[in-house]
Design an enzyme around this catalytic site. Structure first.
Site, PDB file in Angstrom:
ATOM      1  N   HIS A  86       0.835  -1.205   0.000  1.00 25.01           N
ATOM      2  CA  HIS A  86       0.000   0.000   0.000  1.00 25.01           C
ATOM      3  C   HIS A  86       0.866   1.250   0.000  1.00 25.01           C
ATOM      4  O   HIS A  86       2.041   1.216   0.373  1.00 25.01           O
ATOM      5  CB  HIS A  86      -0.890   0.023   1.250  1.00 25.01           C
TER       6      HIS A  86
ATOM      7  N   ASP B  21       0.712   4.737   2.085  1.00 27.29           N
ATOM      8  CA  ASP B  21       0.032   5.082   3.336  1.00 27.29           C
ATOM      9  C   ASP B  21      -1.099   6.091   3.120  1.00 27.29           C
ATOM     10  O   ASP B  21      -0.936   7.070   2.381  1.00 27.29           O
ATOM     11  CB  ASP B  21       1.021   5.705   4.339  1.00 27.29           C
TER      12      ASP B  21
ATOM     13  N   HIS C  87       4.447  -0.272  -0.141  1.00 29.79           N
ATOM     14  CA  HIS C  87       5.263  -1.078   0.782  1.00 29.79           C
ATOM     15  C   HIS C  87       4.356  -1.987   1.591  1.00 29.79           C
ATOM     16  O   HIS C  87       3.153  -1.737   1.706  1.00 29.79           O
ATOM     17  CB  HIS C  87       6.075  -0.177   1.724  1.00 29.79           C
TER      18      HIS C  87
ATOM     19  N   ARG D  21       6.686   5.285  13.528  1.00 29.77           N
ATOM     20  CA  ARG D  21       6.506   6.003  12.251  1.00 29.77           C
ATOM     21  C   ARG D  21       6.140   7.473  12.430  1.00 29.77           C
ATOM     22  O   ARG D  21       5.261   7.802  13.232  1.00 29.77           O
ATOM     23  CB  ARG D  21       5.418   5.318  11.417  1.00 29.77           C
TER      24      ARG D  21
HETATM   25  C1  SIN Z   1       3.979   0.728   7.563  1.00 31.58           C
HETATM   26  O1  SIN Z   1       3.177   0.238   6.776  1.00 31.58           O
HETATM   27  O2  SIN Z   1       4.108   1.931   7.677  1.00 31.58           O
HETATM   28  C2  SIN Z   1       4.820  -0.163   8.423  1.00 31.58           C
HETATM   29  C3  SIN Z   1       5.696  -1.076   7.703  1.00 31.58           C
HETATM   30  C4  SIN Z   1       6.392  -2.017   8.642  1.00 31.58           C
HETATM   31  O3  SIN Z   1       5.997  -2.169   9.815  1.00 31.58           O
HETATM   32  O4  SIN Z   1       7.354  -2.647   8.219  1.00 31.58           O
END
Ligand code: SIN
Length: 292
Positions: free
Chosen positions: A102, A104, A253, A272
């Site tokens: 996806h 974000d 990602h 994040r």
């Molecule tokens: C995310 O989707 O922002 C997290 C990715 C992860 O936890 O590796």
């Protein structure tokens, strides 16, 4: 290894991504270092800065150089810095927070420019994050498919707000009830590079505007399978103290859920900071803006 004046960058795959060494992000960065980071960011799309030792505030400060830091709409953030939140998988939990590749928060009117993700605790191996390059996803489509998609928009939806926290014992929801949605061009133009990127994923893209669900589903499924081919992407291997930075406008990602054996016994904690973006620019608007 590509040597910049202020750090070294080691490409991860032919498609995208670089590991970055020999720069300390907790220090005040010179304007030359900052220019080089942006150059590497636009070239590789995802950078992973190794061997960092950052406080929460230092992660915030570095991320904020790219734009305003916005909280997750559904997940509770840190008590001191609510815009930053933790993605926590406890030992024995077997879900990936993001099962599909996806971009974000595609359901916001202004989806993020990018994000930084800082590894606080991670298994000794495994639990990578996989990325895919959506410039390449677009560029490797046929001319016929490009012509079909170039003027199309799609409806993107968040789904149930609780799904972002309720499967994980250590993640808390903010308590917002409503799902969110936004219509975006299926092909967007990067404001800095002028390159076109596909902007669609089964994680959030529900239907193509002006088509029925049954008409759009085969196209969305095809685009997803096309985008996530291994040769279009790279995988980030995590080590405690690594900080990833990605361009959310032109990558997808997802966290790989290989939570078996030894990996399943370990806690994984990532932190994040999400950087505010702009409304995605369609090919038509980009051409209009640049025609004068
Ligand atoms: C995310 O989707 O922002 C997290 C990715 C992860 O936890 O590796």
């Amino acid at each position: 290894m590509q040597t910049f004046k202020n750090f070294k960058a080691k490409p991860i795959s032919g498609a995208m991504g670089a590991e970055v060494f020999d720069i300390d992000l907790s220090e005040d960065l010179s304007s030359e270092a900052w220019t080089e980071i942006q150059e590497a960011f636009h070239h590789y799309l995802v950078l992973i800065f190794r061997d960092q030792n950052l406080t929460d505030q230092q992660q915030f400060d570095f991320s904020q150089r790219f734009g305003k830091i916005i909280p997750h709409p559904y997940v509770k953030g840190l008590p001191e810095i609510p815009e930053i939140f933790k993605i926590i998988r406890e030992p024995g939990e077997s879900f990936s927070w993001d099962g599909f590749y996806h971009s974000d928060l595609m359901f916001l009117k202004k989806p993020p420019l990018g994000a930084t993700l800082y590894a606080k605790e991670c298994p000794p191996f495994g639990a990578d994050t996989a990325f895919t390059n959506m410039y390449l996803a677009y560029e490797t489509l046929s001319d016929g498919m490009k012509a079909l998609l170039d003027g199309l928009e799609a409806e993107n939806e968040s789904g149930n707000p609780q799904k972002y926290s309720n499967k994980y014992q250590s993640m808390e929801e903010l308590g917002k009830k409503g799902a969110m949605g936004a219509i975006h061009p299926m092909v967007r133009v990067h404001p800095k590079t002028g390159r076109k990127a596909l902007f669609s994923t089964l994680a959030f893209t529900k239907r193509i505007k002006g088509m029925t669900d049954s008409e759009s589903a085969p196209i969305l499924n095809y685009l997803y399978e096309h985008s996530i081919q291994a040769h279009l992407g790279c995988r980030l291997e995590w080590k405690k103290g690594s900080l990833a930075l990605w361009d959310n406008r032109v990558c997808l990602h997802h966290a790989v859920a290989d939570y078996f054996g030894e990996v399943a016994k370990h806690r994984r904690v990532m932190q994040r900071a999400t950087i505010e973006g702009e409304e995605p620019i369609s090919i038509k608007s980009y051409n209009e803006l640049n025609s004068n």
